[in-house]
Design a protein around this motif. Sequence first.
Motif, PDB file in Angstrom:
ATOM      1  N   GLN A 133       0.783  -1.314   0.161  1.00 47.93           N
ATOM      2  CA  GLN A 133       0.043  -0.053  -0.099  1.00 47.93           C
ATOM      3  C   GLN A 133       0.873   1.164   0.039  1.00 47.93           C
ATOM      4  OE1 GLN A 133      -3.445   0.223   2.598  1.00 47.93           O
ATOM      5  NE2 GLN A 133      -3.498  -2.055   2.635  1.00 47.93           N
ATOM      6  N   ASP A 134       2.038   1.078  -0.192  1.00 52.54           N
ATOM      7  CA  ASP A 134       3.040   2.311  -0.147  1.00 52.54           C
ATOM      8  C   ASP A 134       3.112   2.967   1.217  1.00 52.54           C
ATOM      9  OD1 ASP A 134       5.159   3.646  -1.068  1.00 52.54           O
ATOM     10  OD2 ASP A 134       3.813   4.675  -2.376  1.00 52.54           O
ATOM     11  N   ILE A 135       2.842   2.659   2.399  1.00 48.61           N
ATOM     12  CA  ILE A 135       2.867   3.278   3.458  1.00 48.61           C
ATOM     13  C   ILE A 135       4.143   3.299   4.266  1.00 48.61           C
ATOM     14  CG2 ILE A 135       1.625   3.234   5.816  1.00 48.61           C
ATOM     15  CD1 ILE A 135      -0.696   1.852   4.621  1.00 48.61           C
ATOM     16  N   GLN A 136       4.493   4.488   4.241  1.00 47.26           N
ATOM     17  CA  GLN A 136       5.711   4.912   5.099  1.00 47.26           C
ATOM     18  C   GLN A 136       5.549   5.012   6.448  1.00 47.26           C
ATOM     19  OE1 GLN A 136       8.659   5.467   3.369  1.00 47.26           O
ATOM     20  NE2 GLN A 136       7.579   5.085   1.255  1.00 47.26           N
ATOM     21  N   HIS A 137       5.590   3.734   7.200  1.00 51.13           N
ATOM     22  CA  HIS A 137       5.654   3.896   8.886  1.00 51.13           C
ATOM     23  C   HIS A 137       6.917   4.062   9.701  1.00 51.13           C
ATOM     24  CE1 HIS A 137       7.311  -0.124   8.174  1.00 51.13           C
ATOM     25  NE2 HIS A 137       7.419  -0.117   9.694  1.00 51.13           N
ATOM     26  N   SER A 138       6.709   4.816  10.674  1.00 48.52           N
ATOM     27  CA  SER A 138       8.073   5.138  11.386  1.00 48.52           C
ATOM     28  C   SER A 138       8.378   3.923  12.447  1.00 48.52           C
ATOM     29  CB  SER A 138       7.699   6.237  12.461  1.00 48.52           C
ATOM     30  OG  SER A 138       6.930   7.401  11.640  1.00 48.52           O
ATOM     31  N   TYR A 139       7.509   3.296  12.947  1.00 42.88           N
ATOM     32  CA  TYR A 139       7.748   2.328  13.751  1.00 42.88           C
ATOM     33  C   TYR A 139       6.397   1.239  14.064  1.00 42.88           C
ATOM     34  CZ  TYR A 139      11.446   4.630  16.209  1.00 42.88           C
ATOM     35  OH  TYR A 139      12.549   5.328  16.830  1.00 42.88           O
ATOM     36  N   LEU A 140       6.867  -0.213  14.198  1.00 44.35           N
ATOM     37  CA  LEU A 140       5.709  -0.964  14.648  1.00 44.35           C
ATOM     38  C   LEU A 140       5.956  -1.154  15.906  1.00 44.35           C
ATOM     39  CD1 LEU A 140       6.174  -3.761  11.988  1.00 44.35           C
ATOM     40  CD2 LEU A 140       4.534  -1.816  11.951  1.00 44.35           C
ATOM     41  N   SER A 141       5.021  -0.997  16.880  1.00 45.52           N
ATOM     42  CA  SER A 141       4.952  -0.959  18.112  1.00 45.52           C
ATOM     43  C   SER A 141       4.198  -2.036  19.062  1.00 45.52           C
ATOM     44  CB  SER A 141       4.776   0.319  18.763  1.00 45.52           C
ATOM     45  OG  SER A 141       3.485   0.530  18.548  1.00 45.52           O
ATOM     46  N   SER A 142       4.175  -2.251  20.384  1.00 43.66           N
ATOM     47  CA  SER A 142       3.481  -2.934  21.184  1.00 43.66           C
ATOM     48  C   SER A 142       3.218  -2.281  22.503  1.00 43.66           C
ATOM     49  CB  SER A 142       3.744  -4.204  21.384  1.00 43.66           C
ATOM     50  OG  SER A 142       2.935  -5.044  22.215  1.00 43.66           O
ATOM     51  N   ALA A 143       2.025  -1.741  22.845  1.00 46.26           N
ATOM     52  CA  ALA A 143       1.864  -1.023  24.097  1.00 46.26           C
ATOM     53  C   ALA A 143       1.927  -2.302  25.001  1.00 46.26           C
ATOM     54  CB  ALA A 143       0.295  -0.501  24.110  1.00 46.26           C
ATOM     55  N   LYS A 144       1.484  -3.485  24.630  1.00 48.54           N
ATOM     56  CA  LYS A 144       1.443  -4.591  25.479  1.00 48.54           C
ATOM     57  C   LYS A 144       2.923  -5.018  25.977  1.00 48.54           C
ATOM     58  CE  LYS A 144      -0.481  -9.288  26.027  1.00 48.54           C
ATOM     59  NZ  LYS A 144      -1.449 -10.190  25.380  1.00 48.54           N
TER      60      LYS A 144
END
Lengths: 164, 524
Positions: A133-144
């Motif tokens: 989808q051509d999405i530039q994300h900064s981080y993959l995170s987990s609040a858990k």
Amino acid sequence: MSVSKKIVLLGHFGVGKSSLLRRFVENTFSENYVVTIGVHIMKKEVIVSNQKVTLIIWDVEGTDDFTKYRPSYLMGASSFIYVFDASRTVTYNDLKYNLSHLKEKYPLVPVHIIGNKVDLVDKNEVLENLKQQDIQHSYLSSAKTGENVEQLFENVAAQLLENA
Amino acid sequence: MLDTLRESYFKKTTQFIVINREMIVVASDNCLFHMSTGMDITDFHPFFFSLSELFESEEGEAKQKFYCIQFDILGKTYYIDIETHKQNPTELVIVLNNLTDHYKSVHQIKQVRNESIIGFNITQELNKELEVQRGFKNKFLANVSHEIRTPLNSILGFVSVLENTDISKEQLDILSIIKTSSKNLVTILDDLMDISKIEAGKLEIKNRRFNFLEFIETLGKTYKIRAEDKRLELLIEINEKLPRFLVGDHLRINQIVVNLLENAIKYTHQGSISFKVYTNSVNARRIPVTFEVTDTGVGMPKDKLESIFDSFTQLEKKGLFGGSGLGLSIVKQLTHLLDSDLEVNSEEGVGTTFKFTIHMGVSHNQKKEPSKNVVIRHKTKGKGKKPRILLGEDIEVNQMLMMKLFTDHGGYSLDVAKDGERVLKFLDNYHYDLVIMDITMPRMDGLDTTVHIRNHPNKKIAKLPVIALTARSSEEHQQEAKEVGVNAYLTKPIDTDLLFSTVDKYLNRYKRKPKDNEDEEALS
Ligand SMILES: Nc1nc2c(ncn2[C@@H]2O[C@H](COP(=O)(O)OP(=O)(O)O)[C@@H](O)[C@H]2O)c(=O)[nH]1
Ligand SMILES: [Mg+2]
């Protein structure tokens, strides 16, 4: 006097905005989902390159339609954090559309894109989806698990100071 | 009196605060929260940080309204609407309006709504994943079944060859065990294929006119013998109201009934099996037809009844696979495909009844079709030139098997080409009367080769009969083969009788073709 900066958490409901904030500020997490209505505001002081910054973080009631955000909530923000739920594609299928709305209304405010709940998914699969989808994300995170939570807020703060 | 009353209501919900540029509280009526004069209002709640910039703005912009701000004060949650007014360049009036009760009811509604939407999303994601997994599983099943079938076919083929050699009675017995076990394996593979197709939604129902009574009678005859082998009696009852020609999916009905009869024979050790077919309707166009198979077998306890129809997926989940096999689950699913349902009644030690009803069309033509030309045996032995047959087959054991079958049978000469390209080369260089071809071959497969044959500039070659031989038995494949011009389609394991009767049939037809008006008499 220390600088204070307003940051707004945006995104669909249930993606973990409040949880990220609670993890960041109080270092706690709950499986219970308590809907946020209106806005819940928390602050936290961080030190970036020897400088104290007070982050005033606005955890705004989630919505899938960004045109519905009350302008008074977004007013004066130095940064937006756009959170989506990596385990539910609906929460990022419309990401580009919402981004374009933000860019139009708040052209000067930087947007950080965060994929939360990575503890629930196969990371590679999510990365593949985002790439498609051509999405530039900064981080993959987990609040858990706390994965990348501190990093993401510190990264936001650092960028604020650069721009200041 | 009224004033004090009004004031008391007013007080409970609204608080007025004045702050200066330094965010210091200048005045507060403290109706809701206590804020002492001189305190930094941002210490009271971080919301107020955002108001500092209002001092920089024009008067109009300084008038702002913020809805539903959550305050957590001393362990209590408040929802407050906040309004700001600029009193003068250095002072801002803040009005807090406590709407906690109102917003709490809003909260409740949203809690329920959001939870259900998220729940739905999660189910959707799970379904998506299951779909993908299921797709993989079905493909895998289909491929594996196909792969296993090929070597199994050659085992079965050579077992038949061995049977006809000079071997002892004991060896013959052993061979028959090998044969039975291999055939069971073939059945399991067929079941697996069917399941993967049913689950992939690929099993099509094809309704055609067929001789229903003859179909039932043939079934009855076959299973009477099977039952007698076990000293069981098979009672067949066919209701007189049933028309001879019906429109329905003859293949699937056959599959269901055969499964039920097999099952009945398998689980009955003494007594009888009754097979009833009936309708209560005398409608002219569409009638319900009920099939009922009752046995006096071992029966089943209630708790087991529930699991006999378990689908492959369910069995998989429970970690079970075996026992009664997949037959009944397939039968159940097939009846669903035919808009019916399989009912079962069983009592342990007494017996079991399976029953289903399907709606079939009544053919408007109830006359027997003119009997098709009787298969004319092509007795070639001692009649001069043997017919020349070309076999396209890449797998060596299969080549050997066919050569063996043709030699044993006698009366033909057989050449073997190991791929489609070679088949075409052979045809260009020699004369043949018929081509038998495996569909899966390297370089050029059987279907492509058939296309080339049918488009051959030499009319004689273009008209050669082509018999396809394959392990793939699905109807789609047969249809595909027919479309490219294959005359007959035989599946492996090779049924020797069927093979030679088909070969003879097409040899005769081909010979007749050039002189079309010759009558059949002259041919035999
Ligand atoms: N497994 C997992 N669950 C999370 C995570 N973050 C939030 N949740 C859960 O997701 C639900 C919604 O979280 P919440 O923070 O209220 O979402 P918000 O509506 O965006 O504020 C809650 O039940 C949380 O426990 C995460 O990183 N991993
Ligand atoms: Mg929330």
